[in-house]
Write an enzyme that holds these catalytic residues in place. Sequence first.
Site, PDB file in Angstrom:
ATOM      1  CB  THR A  16      -1.157  -0.392   1.354  1.00 58.88           C
ATOM      2  OG1 THR A  16      -1.925  -0.966   1.408  1.00 58.88           O
ATOM      3  CG2 THR A  16      -1.828   1.175   1.193  1.00 58.88           C
ATOM      4  CB  THR A  95      -0.217  -3.760   6.176  1.00 58.72           C
ATOM      5  OG1 THR A  95      -1.900  -3.491   5.766  1.00 58.72           O
ATOM      6  CG2 THR A  95       0.661  -1.719   6.707  1.00 58.72           C
ATOM      7  CG  ASP A  96      -2.977  -6.811   3.486  1.00 59.84           C
ATOM      8  OD1 ASP A  96      -3.275  -6.354   4.255  1.00 59.84           O
ATOM      9  OD2 ASP A  96      -3.177  -7.691   2.369  1.00 59.84           O
TER      10      ASP A  96
END
Length: 311
Positions: A16, A95-96
Amino acid sequence: MQITADLIVILGTGGTIAGTAKTASDGVGYTAAQLSVEDLLAAVPALASRRLEAHQVAQLDSKDMDFLTWQRLATAVQAQLARPEVGGIVITHGTDTLEETAYFLQRVLAPAKPVVLTAAMRPATALAPDGPQNLFDAVQVAAAPGAEGVVVACAGRVHDATQVRKTHSYRVDAFESVDGALVARVEEGVVRLLGRWPSGEALGLACISRPAERWPRVEIVMNHAGASGAVVDALRAAGVDGLIAAGTGNGTLSVALDTALREAQADGVKVWRSTRCDAGPVMDLPGLLPSAGALSPVKARIELILTLLAG
């Protein structure tokens, strides 16, 4: 001639933080991994005084992180750390699966120099993107005197790779050290140490040298109301090598799920118990399936994969 180790190497992997949306007001409907790591640095003019070097290792949404990319990233990190002029490394990441990559790198490399993962919850095109500040902070951590090991720097906080977990779906402070103190805080560009930098014994790149398509298959199953052993039976039939049971509470399992897991274990499948709770260890008690300790299910999965690769 003595070489000054003041070079910070930035390795980009997408996420992201490198994402874009059609409008600045769109913080959800964006596409990750669109900007290069050089683009990310250009958005942080405050880093112009630093000696930096940037390389693009991968360009993907971290929900799609895979073993091959982990191999390439670990090899790239090791190569950069071996350069005497490099003082630290920053990895831009989604971030996942950031907590998984951080744990993997710490276990494989346990670096004596700092390796700092950073990310963003908002795309680069957002009205108030969090990526530039996080990248700035990560560089300060990578350059901090005495820093070592793999850490995560986001929202002004520095987390140990073993402790960090993503605990919120959209907030910019989405990460927590769920079972221990923060390593440090970054305040106006200054790193304030609160705990200890991560340390440990490196497994080494040789541990992960097997072709990625031949890595052990380890899956996660969860206990819940009405949990049966059907998923375990299906995975066992499919030839799974290991299973992590994300139990309730202190790793508790329904009778049906526990029975299926014990049958899988008797058939040669490696089985560990973790917990679906956000924090706390699973006690290793007599008569129960082996405990994964304080590792979350996803980190226990990585640990079991590495154990099977090594053994």
